[in-house]
Motif scaffolding. Structure first.
Motif, PDB file in Angstrom:
ATOM      1  N   GLU A   1       0.828  -1.207   0.000  1.00 35.35           N
ATOM      2  CA  GLU A   1       0.000   0.000   0.000  1.00 35.35           C
ATOM      3  C   GLU A   1       0.861   1.255   0.000  1.00 35.35           C
ATOM      4  N   VAL A   2       1.961   1.249   0.753  1.00 32.24           N
ATOM      5  CA  VAL A   2       2.869   2.397   0.767  1.00 32.24           C
ATOM      6  C   VAL A   2       3.615   2.503  -0.551  1.00 32.24           C
ATOM      7  N   ALA A   3       3.987   1.362  -1.119  1.00 35.74           N
ATOM      8  CA  ALA A   3       4.724   1.376  -2.385  1.00 35.74           C
ATOM      9  C   ALA A   3       3.902   1.974  -3.512  1.00 35.74           C
ATOM     10  N   HIS A   4       2.574   1.874  -3.436  1.00 32.97           N
ATOM     11  CA  HIS A   4       1.708   2.441  -4.461  1.00 32.97           C
ATOM     12  C   HIS A   4       1.230   3.837  -4.087  1.00 32.97           C
ATOM     13  N   ASP A   5       1.860   4.447  -3.075  1.00 34.44           N
ATOM     14  CA  ASP A   5       1.540   5.825  -2.648  1.00 34.44           C
ATOM     15  C   ASP A   5       0.077   5.978  -2.265  1.00 34.44           C
ATOM     16  N   LEU A   6      -0.489   4.937  -1.673  1.00 34.67           N
ATOM     17  CA  LEU A   6      -1.877   5.002  -1.232  1.00 34.67           C
ATOM     18  C   LEU A   6      -1.992   5.049   0.286  1.00 34.67           C
ATOM     19  N   ALA A   7      -0.864   5.072   0.970  1.00 35.05           N
ATOM     20  CA  ALA A   7      -0.860   5.192   2.428  1.00 35.05           C
ATOM     21  C   ALA A   7       0.479   5.768   2.860  1.00 35.05           C
ATOM     22  N   ARG A   8       0.465   6.423   4.004  1.00 35.32           N
ATOM     23  CA  ARG A   8       1.698   6.960   4.557  1.00 35.32           C
ATOM     24  C   ARG A   8       2.545   5.835   5.151  1.00 35.32           C
ATOM     25  N   SER A   9       3.848   6.057   5.145  1.00 33.17           N
ATOM     26  CA  SER A   9       4.722   5.070   5.763  1.00 33.17           C
ATOM     27  C   SER A   9       4.462   5.032   7.264  1.00 33.17           C
ATOM     28  N   PRO A  10       4.513   3.859   7.865  1.00 31.80           N
ATOM     29  CA  PRO A  10       4.251   3.784   9.302  1.00 31.80           C
ATOM     30  C   PRO A  10       5.332   4.496  10.099  1.00 31.80           C
ATOM     31  N   GLU A  11       4.935   5.033  11.230  1.00 31.41           N
ATOM     32  CA  GLU A  11       5.865   5.722  12.119  1.00 31.41           C
ATOM     33  C   GLU A  11       6.712   4.675  12.839  1.00 31.41           C
ATOM     34  N   MET A  12       8.022   4.689  12.572  1.00 30.55           N
ATOM     35  CA  MET A  12       8.916   3.680  13.123  1.00 30.55           C
ATOM     36  C   MET A  12       9.786   4.228  14.249  1.00 30.55           C
ATOM     37  N   HIS A  13       9.601   5.470  14.649  1.00 31.69           N
ATOM     38  CA  HIS A  13      10.447   6.046  15.692  1.00 31.69           C
ATOM     39  C   HIS A  13       9.848   5.848  17.071  1.00 31.69           C
ATOM     40  N   GLY A  14       8.554   5.918  17.200  1.00 36.34           N
ATOM     41  CA  GLY A  14       7.940   5.716  18.496  1.00 36.34           C
ATOM     42  C   GLY A  14       7.794   4.240  18.825  1.00 36.34           C
ATOM     43  N   SER A  15       7.188   3.994  19.954  1.00 32.41           N
ATOM     44  CA  SER A  15       6.989   2.617  20.400  1.00 32.41           C
ATOM     45  C   SER A  15       5.798   1.997  19.685  1.00 32.41           C
ATOM     46  N   HIS A  16       5.984   0.787  19.184  1.00 28.54           N
ATOM     47  CA  HIS A  16       4.886   0.047  18.568  1.00 28.54           C
ATOM     48  C   HIS A  16       4.114  -0.705  19.641  1.00 28.54           C
ATOM     49  N   HIS A  17       2.867  -1.034  19.329  1.00 33.06           N
ATOM     50  CA  HIS A  17       2.011  -1.756  20.262  1.00 33.06           C
ATOM     51  C   HIS A  17       1.322  -2.900  19.535  1.00 33.06           C
ATOM     52  N   LEU A  18       1.108  -3.969  20.272  1.00 30.32           N
ATOM     53  CA  LEU A  18       0.375  -5.119  19.763  1.00 30.32           C
ATOM     54  C   LEU A  18      -0.985  -5.168  20.455  1.00 30.32           C
ATOM     55  N   LEU A  19      -2.042  -5.126  19.665  1.00 30.66           N
ATOM     56  CA  LEU A  19      -3.394  -5.239  20.195  1.00 30.66           C
ATOM     57  C   LEU A  19      -3.876  -6.670  20.002  1.00 30.66           C
ATOM     58  N   VAL A  20      -4.136  -7.340  21.108  1.00 35.14           N
ATOM     59  CA  VAL A  20      -4.630  -8.716  21.078  1.00 35.14           C
ATOM     60  C   VAL A  20      -6.120  -8.689  21.404  1.00 35.14           C
ATOM     61  N   VAL A  21      -6.936  -9.142  20.468  1.00 35.33           N
ATOM     62  CA  VAL A  21      -8.381  -9.172  20.643  1.00 35.33           C
ATOM     63  C   VAL A  21      -8.791 -10.608  20.899  1.00 35.33           C
ATOM     64  N   SER A  22      -9.248 -10.861  22.106  1.00 33.11           N
ATOM     65  CA  SER A  22      -9.788 -12.173  22.420  1.00 33.11           C
ATOM     66  C   SER A  22     -11.308 -12.089  22.424  1.00 33.11           C
ATOM     67  N   GLU A  23     -11.949 -13.212  22.655  1.00 34.59           N
ATOM     68  CA  GLU A  23     -13.409 -13.212  22.676  1.00 34.59           C
ATOM     69  C   GLU A  23     -13.968 -12.377  23.829  1.00 34.59           C
TER      70      GLU A  23
END
Length: 1056
Positions: A828-850
């Motif tokens: 999606e970024v390669a086709h210029d249809l989305a901004r590159s993700p922010e890689m400087h701040g802390s990433h988070h994992l969202l786990v969705v359970s039932e």
């Protein structure tokens, strides 16, 4: 540093301590306020701004129903409006015109619609339900668009003490005047009712006694005439009506002189009648498979027909339920009838026969015929027959009668989604134009057998704007096909069909042509329609679909552990597909697969038509149902999971990279498969009875100690109740699940992400997998550069493992970048249809359970925040997706999480704060299949199966809403067939020109059960002023306003 002193009661909660610590660090001198006071002080401005923000972004609407109506029961057509109407067994009424023109109404009564009749040259129609009630509907303009409105209802009332059969309606004739309904009943009577007011004209009723006066006694005998089977108007003289009785008698009745003109005596049971356009000849069809032609001569009675014929031989035949004959300038007339097949040989066939000149075909349908009609060309629709429209139980078929071979016209709507049962669905938004055109071109080559004639039903105007983007809905089916649908607008239009059965060896012969009968076969059958409920092999069923819209790669997974990787090719290609077998058990001993065998792959090259063509196949062992897949077209990897484990495959080098077995040693159910559940059910029942028997024996032995144990149990229950009361009132305690539960190793979700897994300074490709037992596995991938991608292998090693304490199934995984935004799609970024993700701040994992949403920091995987969904009613997450919302005034979009629970409720949760924003009821909690079939779009819309053949579309967004916007205008003039008749007048449809018509309408409405507010409205001064205006000539305005104020019934605008 300033120190504050507080009384103990001022610090009541943990939030107060946090507030104190935060302000001490900032050096602020403001005194804290009691938490309750601060909340009340700040609530008004903050909450109002937040509510306004929610109103700008979120709005729930059920917008349109796609597909074919479930259980249709009646068909109607208006030649003047060019609208098609379909009634269903659930009481729904649906109108269709030109593509995009759709209306839906629903009767208050939970009764089936048995008949639909349009009033000639008007915008109204009458429906008859199986509870014997009649309902009047009209299309009214409101704010520049038409809406379908029920304006009256009526039920025939017989004399006191009369049996119900006297007023049980069996036949309806909407008179060409547009002002009369003739109702034939089960008792043989014909009632005349004035519309739209539903006022019975008792002086014009036709009793069965009046009909029998001139019938020979030997014909009547001891039997009565039975019910009125048909009513038909003389096409040249509307003051003459033909009444057909089930016994076989037909009576030509004069409405002006109130007496019979001629009797036609037939010995066979009558099914239907048709009055030819010359006004002289009449056709009647009968229960023995024959039809007769009668001539209107004036001689009374006529005992023998001019011609009698049984089309399909002298052997006993089934009834001809309906027959019509239409003239043609190119030779003999068209004779069209349903039924009449030889009972012994073809009694189970559903056929409509078309005979014209030397051409004779028996159109063979795969489901029961409901009704049919013929569309004609020319002014007043009196020209050449152009199309035959047939409604059967499972589809609508339109046959071109003017092209050679009578081909079928492809339907732009009402397509049977369930031609093979839907097993899964996948939505892709904003399709690139190049991919769209290539799929469209591949689909066009599959549709060469359809007629080139345009769609013949073109009533109304489609006012909807052009779709802002191109959307695809992909549906997987039980027969191994994947169908591509244009889901951009109101009509769900078929674009392309992919079949995966050609890769495997099945019982079906691909060279079989089901549409062609054998040479010289009699009757001359021809298969029509696309509904085919039978599957050659249930293992072909599609379970998961993933399409990359940027690269054109498609992944399809099936019921027997097969995963196909396909690419789009504009030319036909002959190639062999080799299977890579993956052992998910990794050689574990002590397990034996008791389920289905895997599909055998063809060993010779297969010719694939233009479109998506398979080039790689992964076969899981054991061949269990594939429960999750993920495709990353930039890395050229496919991940797959079953109830035994997961792995991922490099389709660029065509080799398997890694396999992880998630099977619990105690999980024997996962080893049995779907085809051996009967044995396990018998075993569990046997064990249950044994436990009951043992418990009864132990109760007898320990009867003396029951009192003490009962006190102990009560004390424990009280303690647990107190513990539950300490929780928040809208939540309940999450109970930890046992690791011995069945299917704990089943893989529910797979997710590729480029994020921080090993350290916080270098991001790496990774794969995340969530299981039914609350476990999350993370693998770090080393993907070679583009230059070395074909030579160097992809390497994976385990990096993280998370085990949720409550062990609830993990249904979704999302990685958020440094700004809290979900990572973009591959390429999606390669086709210029989305901004590159922010890689400087802390990433988070969202786990969705039932049961909850939990946010972890990366790479440490430490818990940051969570939101519990489990409420008192026991909600569980069933479907989850990331969606983007925006207001109508601002271009900026916000990402949110859209959730559907097992209660049928939709929740929107903000990201990254994980707060509940809005929730709406959407699906009945009892509709388990509807909840399981739900699929979300990228921009806040969704689809779910409201029936096996219909998708309900809904929207949670204020910006992106797809709904029908259409207008149906009344014909310019009503041209009477007989100007001298007092009941004929030239006027716009549905707009009376004399005050007495409104008076009749009001009098008719007073007989309805819904006229509770009538007298109150007449006492209102404003209404009286409107009446005065209507008397002065502005009656049209008054009629519209009057209908708005009267509670006549359900008002449903198009799209509601």
């Amino acid at each position: 540093m300033v120190t504050f002193c507080f009384r103990p009661q001022q610090i009541q909660t943990v939030s107060s301590f946090r507030w104190l610590r935060r302000n001490r660090e900032r050096g602020q001198r403001e005194l804290p306020v009691r938490p309750g006071t601060m909340k009340r002080f700040r609530r008004h401005g903050h909450e109002s701004q937040r509510d306004k923000h929610k109103q700008d972004l979120y709005q729930f609407n059920k917008t349109v129903e796609h597909g074919f109506p479930h259980q249709p029961s009646a068909l109607g057509f208006s030649p003047s409006l060019e609208l098609l109407a379909i009634g269903t067994r659930s009481g729904a009424i649906k109108l269709y015109g030109t593509p995009g023109v759709e209306f839906m109404g629903l009767h208050d009564e939970n009764a089936a619609v048995t008949q639909v009749h349009f009033l000639p040259n008007q915008v109204g129609m009458v429906t008859l339900l199986d509870d014997n009630s009649l309902h009047m509907w009209t299309l009214r303009a409101h704010n520049g668009m038409s809406e379908l409105l029920e304006i009256g209802r009526f039920t025939l009332s017989g004399p006191p003490g009369a049996p119900p059969s006297v007023t049980r309606v069996t036949a309806v004739l909407a008179h060409s005047s547009g002002e009369l309904l003739m109702l034939g009943t089960e008792g043989g009577h014909v009632f005349v009712v004035e519309v739209p007011g539903f006022r019975e004209l008792e002086e014009n009723n036709i009793s069965v006694e009046n009909v029998q006066n001139r019938i020979p006694e030997d014909y009547v005998g001891r039997r009565n005439l039975e019910c009125v089977e048909a009513l038909h108007e003389n096409p040249l003289n509307p003051r003459q009506v033909l009444i057909g009785y089930s016994r076989g008698l037909m009576v030509l009745w004069d409405l002006d002189r109130q007496r019979p003109i001629q009797h036609f005596l037939c010995t066979q049971q009558l099914e239907s009648v048709w009055w030819m356009e010359d006004g002289v000849n009449i056709l009647s069809s009968h229960s023995d498979g024959s039809y007769c032609q009668w001539t209107v001569t004036g001689e009374d009675p006529q005992t023998e027909p001019e011609k009698q014929e049984t089309p399909y031989g002298a052997f006993p035949c089934k009834a001809i339920s309906k027959i019509i004959q239409l003239p043609s300038k190119q030779g003999p007339p068209f004779l069209i009838f349903s039924g009449g097949m030889p009972r012994a040989s073809y009694g189970d066939r559903h056929c409509i026969s078309v005979i014209h000149s030397k051409f004779h075909e028996a159109l063979d349908f795969t489901s029961r015929i409901i009704d049919f009609f013929v569309i004609r060309e020319g002014e007043n629709h009196r020209g050449e027959p152009s199309a035959l429209v047939v409604l059967v139980e499972e589809e609508l078929v339109v046959v071109d009668l003017q092209s050679e071979g009578w081909p079928v016209i492809q339907t732009p709507y009402l397509v049977p989604l369930h031609c093979s049962a839907i097993t899964c669905s996948h939505h892709v938004s904003s399709i690139p134009l190049k991919l769209w055109e290539r799929v469209q071109a591949a689909g066009a080559q599959q549709n060469t057998h359809y007629s080139r004639k345009p769609w013949p039903i073109i009533g109304g105007q489609n006012l909807s704007p052009d779709p802002p983007q191109r959307d695809l809905l992909l549906t997987g089916h039980e027969d191994g096909t994947v169908r591509f649908w244009d889901a951009s607008g109101v009509c769900l239009y078929p674009m392309y069909k992919l079949s995966t059965a050609g890769v495997f060896l099945t019982d079906a012969d691909p060279n079989d042509n089901m549409n062609q009968g054998s040479e010289g076969e009699w009757p001359p059958f021809r298969k029509v329609g696309c509904f085919d409920p039978y599957s050659d092999d249930p293992r072909l069923g599609i379970q998961k679909i993933h399409l990359c819209k940027y690269s054109g790669y498609l992944t399809v997974a099936g019921t027997a552990g097969q995963i196909l990787i396909l690419e789009l090719n504009d030319e036909a290609a002959e190639q062999m597909v080799e299977a890579t077998v993956v052992d998910l058990l990794q050689g574990q001993e002590g397990f034996r697969w008791k389920g289905q065998a895997r599909l055998d792959v063809r060993e010779e090259p297969v010719l694939f038509p233009p479109g998506f063509q398979p080039f790689a196949l992964v076969q899981c062992q054991p061949p269990a149902v594939v429960t999750a897949i993920a495709l990353h077209s930039e890395w050229k990897l496919v991940a797959f999971g079953t109830s035994h484990g997961f792995g991922f495959y490099d389709y660029h080098q065509k080799n398997n990279i890694m396999v992880k077995c998630t099977l619990n040693p105690s999980d024997q159910v996962a080893m049995e498969g779907p085809l051996s559940r009967v044995k396990s059910i018998k075993k569990s029942l046997r064990q249950s009875f044994r436990r009951i028997r043992r418990s009864r024996v132990s109760m007898r032995k320990h009867h003396t100690t029951n009192a003490a144990k009962l006190q102990e149990i009560n004390a424990r229950l009280e303690a647990e109740a107190l513990q539950e009361m300490e929780l928040a009132p809208v939540q309940r305690k999450i109970e930890a699940r046992s690791s011995d539960d069945s299917f704990t190793g089943l893989v529910r979700t797979l997710y590729f992400a480029d994020t921080f897994v090993s350290d916080s300074s270098h991001s790496t490709p990774s794969l995340w997998a969530g299981t039914n037992g609350g476990a999350v596995f993370a693998y770090v991938l080393r993907v070679p550069s583009l230059e070395r991608r074909a030579e160097d292998p992809v390497v994976a090693h385990a990096a993280k493992e998370i085990q949720l304490m409550h062990r609830a199934p993990v249904v979704g995984l999302v990685v958020l970048d440094g700004k809290g935004i979900p990572l973009p799609e591959p390429l999606e970024v390669a086709h210029d249809l989305a901004r590159s993700p922010e890689m400087h701040g802390s990433h988070h994992l969202l786990v969705v359970s039932e049961e909850q949403f939990k946010l972890f920091t990366l790479p440490k995987v430490s818990s940051k925040s969570k939101l519990k969904l489990t409420a008192v009613d026991g909600s569980r997450v069933r479907r989850v997706g990331v969606a983007w919302f925006g207001s109508r005034t601002h271009e900026q979009l916000e990402s949110s999480l859209v959730v559907l629970t097992n209660q049928g409720e939709l929740h929107v949760i903000s990201l990254p704060s994980i707060k509940m924003m809005v929730h709406y009821p959407c699906i009945r909690r009892e509709d388990v299949s509807g909840i399981a079939s739900c699929v979300f779009t990228k921009y806040g819309q969704g689809f779910y199966l409201m029936s096996p053949s219909e998708f309900e579309r809904f929207s949670l967004s204020t910006r992106w809403v797809v709904e029908p916007r259409c207008l149906v205008e009344a014909p310019l003039q009503m041209r009477p067939k007989n100007p001298s008749s007092p009941i004929h007048r030239d006027q716009p449809d549905g707009v009376p020109t004399e005050h007495r018509n409104f008076k009749r309408e009001s009098e008719g409405y007073e007989n309805s059960a819904r006229q509770v507010m009538e007298h109150a409205l007449l006492n209102d001064e404003r209404v009286l002023q409107e009446i005065q205006k209507s008397l002065e000539g502005d009656q049209t305005t008054f009629l519209e306003n009057n209908r708005k104020t009267k509670p006549k019934g359900n008002m449903l605008s198009n799209g509601d």
